[in-house]
Design an enzyme around this catalytic site. Sequence first.
Site, short mmCIF file in Angstrom:
data_model
loop_
_atom_site.label_atom_id
_atom_site.label_comp_id
_atom_site.label_asym_id
_atom_site.label_seq_id
_atom_site.Cartn_x
_atom_site.Cartn_y
_atom_site.Cartn_z
CG ASP A 12 -0.38 0.21 2.53
OD1 ASP A 12 0.86 0.37 2.61
OD2 ASP A 12 -1.12 0.23 3.52
CG HIS A 13 -0.70 4.73 1.65
ND1 HIS A 13 -1.83 3.93 1.74
CD2 HIS A 13 -0.52 5.27 2.88
CE1 HIS A 13 -2.31 4.01 2.98
NE2 HIS A 13 -1.53 4.80 3.70
CB CYS A 69 0.63 -2.64 4.56
SG CYS A 69 0.30 -3.73 5.96
N GLY A 70 2.11 -0.81 6.26
CA GLY A 70 2.78 -0.17 7.38
C GLY A 70 3.29 -1.15 8.41
CB THR A 71 1.67 -3.28 10.83
OG1 THR A 71 0.50 -3.69 10.10
CG2 THR A 71 1.37 -2.01 11.61
N GLY A 72 2.63 -4.61 7.96
CA GLY A 72 2.67 -5.93 7.32
C GLY A 72 1.48 -6.79 7.69
N GLY A 74 -2.07 -6.02 8.00
CA GLY A 74 -3.34 -5.95 7.27
C GLY A 74 -3.25 -6.61 5.91
CG HIS A 102 9.79 -25.83 10.19
ND1 HIS A 102 9.96 -25.92 11.56
CD2 HIS A 102 10.91 -26.41 9.66
CE1 HIS A 102 11.10 -26.52 11.85
NE2 HIS A 102 11.71 -26.81 10.70
CG ASN A 103 5.29 -22.41 9.01
OD1 ASN A 103 6.07 -21.53 9.38
ND2 ASN A 103 4.82 -23.33 9.84
NE ARG A 136 9.38 -32.34 12.76
CZ ARG A 136 10.63 -32.01 12.40
NH1 ARG A 136 11.25 -32.73 11.48
NH2 ARG A 136 11.23 -30.98 12.95
CG HIS A 137 8.24 -29.43 8.75
ND1 HIS A 137 7.99 -29.01 10.04
CD2 HIS A 137 9.55 -29.78 8.71
CE1 HIS A 137 9.11 -29.09 10.75
NE2 HIS A 137 10.06 -29.56 9.96
C1 RB5 Z 1 -2.06 2.51 6.59
O1 RB5 Z 1 -2.08 3.68 7.33
C2 RB5 Z 1 -1.86 1.30 7.49
O2 RB5 Z 1 -3.01 1.08 8.24
C3 RB5 Z 1 -1.48 0.11 6.70
O3 RB5 Z 1 -0.32 0.36 5.97
C4 RB5 Z 1 -1.17 -1.18 7.47
O4 RB5 Z 1 -0.28 -0.92 8.51
C5 RB5 Z 1 -2.32 -1.98 7.90
O5 RB5 Z 1 -2.20 -3.10 8.40
#
Ligand code: RB5
Length: 149
Positions: A12-13, A69-72, A74, A102-103, A136-137
């Site tokens: 995303d952005h 994304c910001g946190t990875g 979402g 493993h996954n 096993r995996h």
């Molecule tokens: C965008 O602001 C933020 O919510 C998105 O990049 C992400 O972190 C969501 O999981």
Amino acid sequence: MTANKRIALSSDHAAIELRGLIAAHIGKLGFEAVDIGPTTPESTHYPKHGEAAARLVASGDCALGVILCGTGQGIMMAANKVEGIRCGVCSDTFSARMIREHNNANMLSIGARVVGVEIALEVVTAFLTAEFEGGRHATRVDMITAIES
Ligand code: RB5
């Protein structure tokens, strides 16, 4: 690693700049980055970008995928809604290697607001150069797949 060296890439952005660096890094590792954008920095919605990359992987067009994304978190949740996708968020190289070994993860998600550039590139390297161990995996990964039906 399959002969298919195509790696689906989207964000995303929040991760446009890091995605560009990762695209170049993927090329240096001998893979082909299939970068599906977005290319402009306007605020966008991560689910559609996660789904688009996941569909390239699920269809077999791309062997693996890297999404950001910001946190990875979402974009990972969105990708994992596509049948056949196993995507994990990683901020360290051990986890990035283990989700392949493993996954049998076929997608990696990274939080651009969580990790620095050098860690992100090393995480991508760890993910793309590891191999699924099977055995096993495989039994356990098959159990994940069975939940889909
Ligand atoms: C965008 O602001 C933020 O919510 C998105 O990049 C992400 O972190 C969501 O999981």
